[in-house]
Design a protein around this motif. Structure first.
Motif, short mmCIF file in Angstrom:
data_model
loop_
_atom_site.label_atom_id
_atom_site.label_comp_id
_atom_site.label_asym_id
_atom_site.label_seq_id
_atom_site.Cartn_x
_atom_site.Cartn_y
_atom_site.Cartn_z
N ASP B 117 0.84 -1.19 0.00
CA ASP B 117 0.00 0.00 0.00
C ASP B 117 0.88 1.25 0.00
OD1 ASP B 117 -2.31 -1.65 0.50
OD2 ASP B 117 -1.56 -1.82 2.55
N VAL B 234 -5.51 3.02 4.42
CA VAL B 234 -5.99 2.71 3.08
C VAL B 234 -7.32 1.97 3.20
CG1 VAL B 234 -5.42 1.51 0.95
CG2 VAL B 234 -3.60 2.46 2.38
N ARG B 236 -10.06 -0.68 2.14
CA ARG B 236 -10.00 -1.99 1.46
C ARG B 236 -11.38 -2.35 0.93
NH1 ARG B 236 -4.73 -2.74 2.18
NH2 ARG B 236 -4.04 -2.33 4.27
#
Lengths: 372, 451
Positions: B117, B234, B236
């Motif tokens: 990521d 991040v 998902r």
């Protein structure tokens, strides 16, 4: 009635079969001795089948070439009746080494004649073997002047290294190396092969070579220890077959390979790409574009794949021959690529014909070239 | 399932971080030392590494040995394959992927980066060394571009080996200015990039335990650990169908065998039935483990070891996909893709043979057709069927593979629609899968391959 003018040829090595494959075209006549099963019926009506050796002359209908065994198989109808085989009966001729055959064509074009010249040229070129590898993947190839033959492709999964568990990785690796060694022992004939290239990215090649020679000593493989000097380690960017192209260009190999056809082809293709980079209008590819350039007498070097001359279509073949003759007439250079080499394979993908030009020709936007 | 995920969210954030940079920038040493300072490696083992590496005359490689585990890597002092490890910061759990820097191992680096990521780009501050890595053909440049093309948006630049230049502020500023400009050009946003001066060997400014007056006199920013902690979370896609790209296959304990990889989308539990592509086998999930601890379920973004039964180990390969049987991936031998060329030396024509890097797959491919050349910024078609493509162009092309490859379209699954093309040791283009095409029959290509 056509007049067939024929040539008698004797293939002496597997390489000659490749030449023969490039010579024989549909519609030609081919005479050779062969074995044929013949049924005979006796007066009492019992049928017996015998194999007889006889000489047959056929008109070619289909042609098959087996790259693995270097065997050429030609099928067609009989055109000369004899006591065993009727007129028009089908027969398949297997051309054999050291056995004479006669090939008749009603028109011998320049490319076919050049091919015979080339096939009869006795100068021996270096025969090469190459092992192209990366972790988990290896290709064992033989390279002769006109052919690159893939003898073995080895693909295994090697477990990755992980915390405290390198054992499986190492085991996988040795298994992989063992398979390659077996392939080398089986396929490389050290009497003919002058040099064995081992190419890989990183350290795989060094690791493999080291492993191979320690194993050779351990297992008493004389053939490997005796020929140790023939092995050369080279860098390549991957283990895929097309990396062979970079391998052949490696400067450290130049003296060993000097002027092998494989190398000159790679170089010629490279020059073409250089030209395309520097002056796109001075390089062209595709049949239509090249034809146009030939008409303008602009072609300096013509790169053409021999695959095109094997076309079943006579008109197509004539079209390509016209290009070749046109270039020669104007003092241009013609390089006929073998479609079995990696460079030839790439040229084949690039429509099979490309040219480096003497002066720039701007392509109009009628880029309606179809894929071949 | 949802509950489990909410429970997971309440814990620390998960991030996959890849460490990239030019060969010998000190990536492994830096990370090895960081792991040591964070207490992931105990003293006894570290002491053992120190002794052993000294014996080999490579005392400075002791910390790198934490991550470089094979004999070959240790003996040569070069990372060759991705090493995986895990550590925690106050707010995050980081899965660390240590990538090799040597240019021959870029395929491995791509595999690692495709799973990440965020990234740490390590540069060597030593005179001359930074420049070598940064020049055309250096891996600092190539790695940074690769990471961006593979979907990494957040980047920490660790200016390493500051001790060798006596912690000079001017040199540091010089490097950050040059790199910052370049990274912006490549497409990183300015506020997603940060710079940290540090030293992997002496361990200065990693977690802040070792004071260094020369650095403290001018640097007041955060340490590497603090900066890692500041990475943005991040999101998902756990609601999409399950997909896992196999990165490794090995025989574990008990029945069946294990595969590892990152879950790209979806979630999985023991007992689930999955489909293995391209082989088409149906398998049952026996167990899940993350970092050797078994879990009741795993979600997108997790690096997971899945123990499966029901198929022959020889039929699954690195690059195979595990997916939800009700919505399998697309399998293709010919695709249409949008590509952006990098700084390539030779032009690209049709018939060009390239190596296709996708997730953990490397496959040979041929560019069968150049459909159109595009305007880089607007995406408009400039020219149909161009004769060739040269550097920095953007284009739509068709690619063909020898055997079917499982992939997804970029518009459906961002992470699974990205790929890289390489040719003779150079990365030539990054691409996005636009469309899966029917393959044309092999026969009309003539007898070009020898089987």
């Amino acid at each position: 009635m056509f007049v067939f003018r024929s040539v008698e040829l004797v293939p002496e090595e597997p390489e000659d079969m490749w030449h023969a494959y490039n010579l024989v075209a549909v519609g030609d006549t081919l005479r050779s001795t062969t074995i044929r099963k013949v049924q005979t019926e006796s007066a009492t009506g019992s049928v017996s089948v015998n194999k007889v050796r006889t000489t047959l002359c056929i008109q070619v209908e289909t042609i098959d070439f087996d790259t693995q065994g270097c065997v050429l198989r030609v099928k067609g109808r009989n055109i000369q009746e004899n006591q065993y085989v009727k007129m028009g009966a089908y027969h398949t001729l297997d051309l054999e080494l050291n056995r004479k055959f006669a090939l008749g064509k009603h028109e011998w074009d320049s490319v076919a004649l050049d091919r015979i010249d080339m096939a009869c040229d006795p100068t021996q070129h270096a025969d090469l073997a190459a092992v192209i590898m990366q972790e988990g993947l290896a290709h064992v190839c033989l390279i002769t002047p006109n052919m690159t033959l893939l003898r073995a492709k080895i693909e295994t999964t090697i477990p990755r290294k992980r915390k405290g568990m390198c054992a499986q990785h190492d085991k996988g690796l040795t298994k992989f190396y063992d398979q390659i060694i077996q392939a080398v022992l089986r396929h490389v004939n050290f009497d003919i092969v002058k040099c064995v290239l081992i190419a890989s990215p990183g350290f795989v090649k060094d690791q493999f070579a080291e492993y191979m020679f320690t194993m050779a000593v351990k297992m008493d493989w004389k053939i490997l220890t005796d020929n140790k000097s023939k092995f050369v380690l080279v860098h390549s960017s991957s283990g895929f077959k097309h990396s062979l192209k970079e391998v052949l260009q490696d400067p450290s190999l130049a003296p060993k390979l000097a002027d092998t056809k494989a190398l000159t082809e790679v170089k010629a293709l490279d020059e073409f790409y250089q030209m395309l980079m520097n002056d796109a209008d001075r390089a062209s590819y595709g049949v239509k574009h090249v034809e146009k350039a030939v008409d303008l007498q602009a072609v300096e070097v013509l790169l053409i794949s021999d695959e095109l001359f094997r076309s079943q279509d006579v008109q197509k073949r004539k079209r390509y021959i016209k290009i070749v003759d046109g270039v020669k007439e104007n003092g241009g250079e013609v390089r006929i690529f073998s479609s079995l080499h990696v460079s030839g394979e790439q040229l084949g993908q690039l429509s099979g014909v490309a040219a480096i030009l003497r002066f720039p020709i701007h392509d109009d936007d009628d880029d309606s070239e179809e894929e071949g | 399932m949802k509950e489990e995920y909410d429970k997971r969210l309440a814990e620390k954030d998960q991030l996959n971080m890849v460490v990239i940079g030019h060969v010998d920038a000190g990536k492994s040493t830096l990370m090895g030392h960081l792991l040591y300072q964070l207490g992931e490696i105990n003293q006894r083992i570290m002491h053992k590494y120190e002794q052993e590496s000294k014996k080999l005359g490579k005392g400075s490689f002791a910390f790198a040995w934490v991550l470089d585990e094979t004999e070959e890597e240790r003996a040569r002092g070069v990372t060759m394959d991705i090493a995986q490890s895990r550590f925690e910061t106050p707010k995050k759990v980081i899965t660390l992927l240590d990538a090799p820097g040597h240019k021959d191992f870029i395929p491995n680096m791509i595999t690692g980066t495709a799973q990440a990521d965020v990234a740490i780009l390590v540069v060597n501050a030593t005179k001359g060394e930074f420049e070598t890595g940064f020049e055309l053909g250096g891996q600092t440049r190539e790695h940074a571009i690769l990471a961006r093309s593979l979907g990494v948006t957040q980047l920490i630049v660790a200016v390493n080996k500051m001790d060798t230049i006596d912690w000079l502020e001017t040199r540091y500023n010089d490097i950050t200015k040059k790199l910052g400009q370049f990274l912006k050009q490549v497409g990183y946003k300015e506020n997603d990039i940060s710079f940290i001066p540090c030293s992997g060997l002496s361990g200065v400014n990693l977690t802040g335990r070792i004071p260094e007056p020369k650095l403290e006199s001018w640097y007041k920013g955060s340490t590497l650990e603090e900066q890692i902690d500041k990475f943005k979370v991040v999101t998902r896609s756990i609601d999409k169908p399950f997909r896992l790209c196999v990165g490794d296959i090995f025989k574990g304990m008990g029945s069946g065998f294990s595969v590892t990889g990152r879950i790209v989308t979806g979630s999985v539990q023991p007992g689930d039935r999955l489909l293995v592509l391209p082989s088409g086998d149906s398998v049952a999930v026996k167990g899940l483990a993350i970092n050797d601890v078994s879990y009741p379920c795993a979600f997108a973004g997790d690096h997971v070891t899945v123990t499966i039964t029901g198929m022959d180990m020889n039929n699954i390969h690195v690059g195979s996909m595990l997916c939800d049987p009700t919505s399998p991936l697309k399998s293709a031998t010919r695709i249409k893709a949008k590509i952006v060329l990098f700084n390539v030396e030779i032009p690209i024509t049709k018939g060009f043979m390239v190596v296709f890097h996708y997730q953990s797959i490397t496959e040979p491919a041929v560019i069968k057709r150049l459909n159109s050349q595009l305007n880089k910024s607007t995406g408009e078609v400039i020219k149909n069927k161009p004769k060739c493509l040269v550097k920095n162009m953007s284009a739509v092309v068709e690619l063909e593979f020898d055997r079917p490859i499982c992939l997804e379209l970029y518009k459906d699954y961002k992470d699974l629609g990205r790929f890289m093309l390489r040719y003779s040791g150079h990365t030539i283009a990054a691409g996005l899968v636009e469309e899966v095409l029917k393959s044309k029959s092999k026969t009309d290509e003539g007898v070009s391959s020898s089987g």
